[in-house]
Design an enzyme around this catalytic site. Structure first.
Site, PDB file in Angstrom:
ATOM      1  N   CYS A   1      -1.004   0.595  -8.599  1.00 12.90           N
ATOM      2  CA  CYS A   1       0.354  -0.237  -8.291  1.00 12.90           C
ATOM      3  C   CYS A   1      -0.194  -1.458  -7.631  1.00 12.90           C
ATOM      4  CB  CYS A   1       0.799   0.853  -7.318  1.00 12.90           C
ATOM      5  SG  CYS A   1       2.211   0.090  -6.273  1.00 12.90           S
TER       6      CYS A   1
ATOM      7  N   CYS B   1       8.635   6.975  -9.136  1.00 11.98           N
ATOM      8  CA  CYS B   1       8.347   5.610  -9.379  1.00 11.98           C
ATOM      9  C   CYS B   1       8.005   4.988 -10.660  1.00 11.98           C
ATOM     10  CB  CYS B   1       7.171   5.227  -8.416  1.00 11.98           C
ATOM     11  SG  CYS B   1       6.555   3.437  -8.460  1.00 11.98           S
TER      12      CYS B   1
ATOM     13  N   GLU C   1       1.252  13.166  -6.341  1.00  5.68           N
ATOM     14  CA  GLU C   1       1.016  12.387  -7.753  1.00  5.68           C
ATOM     15  C   GLU C   1       0.202  12.939  -8.724  1.00  5.68           C
ATOM     16  OE1 GLU C   1      -0.233   7.713  -9.452  1.00  5.68           O
ATOM     17  OE2 GLU C   1       0.801   8.065  -7.182  1.00  5.68           O
TER      18      GLU C   1
END
Length: 350
Positions: free
Chosen positions: A201, A104, A134
């Site tokens: 995010c 991403c 992540e």
């Protein structure tokens, strides 16, 4: 089998919910790889943290691995949306096959921040969940400079840090998780550096805000998503913090409690497909229908990974020199933005 109808009074449906722009990009990219290459196609870690998505790709010949050493030499490989450690990316590219990095872009931003701050001599406090894909990938960017914390207590337990200190975060945290660690770090390191734009995010934030908007009206909340999805677990926490007494995380509709009544709020984590949402609504069978509770329209779009665009363009060029045959499939990339990953996923049948 989704089970017998529950028959609640009403469903409040959060918007935004479900797939974010990063997940959309990753799912469509892996689908393209299946169209271009004969299986098996390999993927480092789960492409996204959702059981249905992973199982569907596995049924079509995608092999998910936790070590790139498991990938045969020359085999096509995708790196997951959560981001990979630099040494993993290097090992993948040294394996001889096509490597498509579906990380991403928001995670890439954090990796860049870690690299730049570490190069300038900063100690980095990183708020994230230990063991999450992540967090593992991000910390590997500068392992000697970064310190993982999950709570205020973890901040207090940090060793004395000399020199400048920076604060960064896993993108899928809830604001509640982030706020406590943020304030504790600010108190301990008053000259703290932070990026001008939040690491959290936008899609995670939007889904939490939409859920908060409907939570006070609901007798129960249903969060759709897998247990290893950080942003899904964050939605659970948000619902409980909003005061809702009944909060249920489910993978699919057949996991719904059969004693739900009244008004039920429904949302989905950023890696949960829309077909699961519809399954849940169908089983809840609300007598007074579904009310959409919308706080914003998401228009963000991430194009396919560069490596995939280059591959498809090359294939299109080869086909252009051939005689006859069907139009080159890569031309469909022109419509990629309007193509929903949930629709793509529903067409994939093993």
């Amino acid at each position: 089998m989704n089970g017998e109808p529950v028959r609640v009074e009403k469903v409040l449906l959060a918007s935004p919910r479900g797939f974010c722009a990063g997940v959309e990009m990753a799912i469509k990219a892996l689908t393209w790889m299946l169209r271009v290459f004969e299986p098996p196609v390999y993927c480092y870690h789960e492409i996204v943290h959702n059981r249905l998505v992973v199982d569907r790709f596995r049924s079509l010949g995608v092999v998910f691995v936790d070590d790139v050493a498991e990938v045969p030499s020359g085999a096509p490989l995708m790196l997951s949306a959560h981001g990979s450690a630099p040494e993993v990316v290097a090992a993948a590219r040294a394996n001889g096959g096509l490597v498509v990095d579906a990380v991403c872009p928001l995670v890439t931003k954090v990796h860049h921040e870690v690299k730049v701050r570490a190069s300038k001599g900063y100690s980095i406090v990183y708020v994230g969940h230990e063991g999450h894909d992540e967090a593992v990938g991000t910390m590997a960017v500068a392992p000697d400079a970064i310190h993982l914390v999950e709570s205020e207590d973890d901040v207090g337990a940090l060793p004395a840090l000399s020199g400048p200190v920076a604060l960064l975060a896993q993108t899928t945290l809830s604001h509640r998780d982030w706020a406590g660690a943020l304030e504790a770090t600010r108190r301990r390191y008053p000259d703290l550096w932070m990026p001008s734009r939040s690491d959290l995010c936008f899609a995670t934030t939007n889904r939490q805000s939409a859920l908060t908007e409907l939570a006070h009206r609901a007798d129960a909340i249903v969060v759709i998503g897998s247990a290893n999805s950080s942003n899904t677990l964050a939605l659970e926490k948000v619902a409980r913090a909003a005061g809702c007494e009944r909060v249920h995380r489910v993978n699919r509709a057949d996991e719904l409690p059969d004693d739900l009544t009244g008004i039920v709020g429904v949302t989905a984590g950023a890696s949960a497909p829309e077909e699961l949402v519809q399954e849940v609504i169908d089983r809840l069978a609300p007598a007074d229908g579904v009310e959409l509770v919308s706080i914003t329209d998401e228009e963000e779009y991430f194009p396919p990974p560069r490596e995939l665009r280059e591959l498809l363009a090359a294939l299109e060029g080869i086909v252009a020199f051939s005689v006859g045959g069907p139009p080159p499939a890569p031309a469909a990339l022109a419509d990629d933005r309007s193509l929903a990953a949930s629709d793509v996923l529903e067409t994939l049948v093993g």
